[in-house]
Structure formats: C-alpha cells, structure tokens
Design an enzyme around this catalytic site. Structure first.
Site, PDB file in Angstrom:
ATOM      1  N   PHE A 173       0.834  -1.200   0.000  1.00 22.63           N
ATOM      2  CA  PHE A 173       0.000   0.000   0.000  1.00 22.63           C
ATOM      3  C   PHE A 173       0.870   1.253   0.000  1.00 22.63           C
ATOM      4  CE2 PHE A 173      -2.918   3.165   1.875  1.00 22.63           C
ATOM      5  CZ  PHE A 173      -3.908   3.086   0.920  1.00 22.63           C
ATOM      6  N   TYR A 174       1.995   1.205   0.716  1.00 25.09           N
ATOM      7  CA  TYR A 174       2.945   2.323   0.710  1.00 25.09           C
ATOM      8  C   TYR A 174       3.393   2.632  -0.714  1.00 25.09           C
ATOM      9  CZ  TYR A 174       7.439   4.706   1.195  1.00 25.09           C
ATOM     10  OH  TYR A 174       8.500   5.570   1.061  1.00 25.09           O
ATOM     11  N   ALA A 175       3.847   1.616  -1.439  1.00 27.03           N
ATOM     12  CA  ALA A 175       4.296   1.818  -2.819  1.00 27.03           C
ATOM     13  C   ALA A 175       3.160   2.352  -3.687  1.00 27.03           C
ATOM     14  CB  ALA A 175       4.840   0.514  -3.392  1.00 27.03           C
TER      15      ALA A 175
END
Length: 192
Positions: free
Chosen positions: A92-94
């Site tokens: 999700f960060y990416a």
C-alpha cells in the site's frame, strides 16, 4: 504544519513567498502501511494532493517530492533504471507513492507545474526509523541476538546516506524540468 490540514497550508503559502517546494513529508515503510493504511492514505494521498494543488495555485517555480524505490515492485534488475515499469506496486505504501507520481505528472502536463520526483533507495542515518533493517541488525548484534534473514539472505538492497540525499536535493533545486510536460524522475541511491 500537518500537510493534511489544507487551510493551514493555504494560509502559510499566502503569508510567505514560496518559490520552491520540497515535500519530504509522508508516512513511510512497507510493513506499517499494511497495518495502518488510513495513515498512509491521509498523509500520502490527501496531504500530497494538498501540496500539489497549493503549489499549482501559487505558481511555484519547482516542486520536488519524495517517492520511493518500492514503486519498482519485485524487480531483479539492478541497478534499476528510472524507465523501469512501475505499474505493479506490491504494498500500500508503494501504491500511495505511485499515485503521487501519477498525480504530479498530470499536474505537470495540464498546468505546466515543474516537478521532480525523487525515488529514494533506503535512506539511513542519524534519527532514522528504528524499524529499518540497518537499525534492527545493529540493535540485535548489540544484544547478542540472532538476525532474522529473509529470502535465504539473498536480498539486494541499495542504502543511501542522508547527507548524500541532502546534497542531491541541493543540486537539483534550480534545475527545473522543461519541455511540454515539465516533469522528471530521478533515482537517488548509492548504486552499491
């Protein structure tokens, strides 16, 4: 100012004459984004949009922002080239950082906002995040405890010292992207 607080940001921009925006504010880290996606959405999507839109409205000369090498996903190509496909973020960060890249590209294209995207490769140094491998390993060694390795210890990782990151940013502040779409992506890493 918390970048999610749009009105406070707008007021700050009104008070100051800001020519260059360097946005390094974000929630970082892959594992934490799995546990706390709301924080990442707020900071990395809403907060970034606020910075992007306010930069456009105030006609800044150059917007520089932090992205991440994790947008490359599970690549085996090293060193990784800026033109490597980034359409399959694995966390999700990416995904939030890839979203930043897509939004800023569209603003550069539509509004001609000169923008530089910096894809950082594992930045470390004083005041670094304690959840990063480097700090975990040192802490475990100091406690005489074993280090847990994944992928049979065959990971390849590019570490970049914080002072080198600062030097790169200082060099590119006045190098604004030109052209039909004034947008540029740069990998910031040690290549080692």
């Amino acid at each position: 100012i918390n970048i999610v607080k749009k009105k406070q940001l707008e007021n700050y921009f009104k008070k100051k004459k800001i020519n260059v925006v360097i946005n390094l504010a974000a929630q970082a880290g892959v594992r934490n984004s799995i546990k706390n996606p709301d924080k990442y959405f707020d900071s990395n999507i809403i907060g970034f949009y606020n910075i992007l839109n306010i930069s456009k409205n105030n006609k800044v000369d150059h917007l520089i922002f932090a992205s991440t090498s994790t947008v490359y996903g599970n690549t085996s190509k090293f060193p990784t080239d800026e033109n490597t496909k980034t359409d399959s973020p694995e966390s999700f960060y990416a995904a939030t950082k890839k979203c930043n890249e897509v939004l800023s590209y569209s603003y550069s294209n539509i509004y001609k906002l000169p923008t530089t995207c910096l894809r950082f490769f594992t930045v470390y140094g004083p005041l670094g995040r304690p959840d990063m491998a480097l700090f975990k390993f040192v802490n475990l060694v100091n406690k005489n405890k074993p280090i847990e390795l994944f992928n049979n210890g065959k990971h390849i990782r590019d570490f970049t010292y914080i002072d080198d990151v600062v030097n790169y940013i200082e060099k590119i502040i006045k190098i604004t992207p030109k052209g039909k779409t004034p947008y540029n992506v740069l990998n910031i890493g040690s290549n080692k």
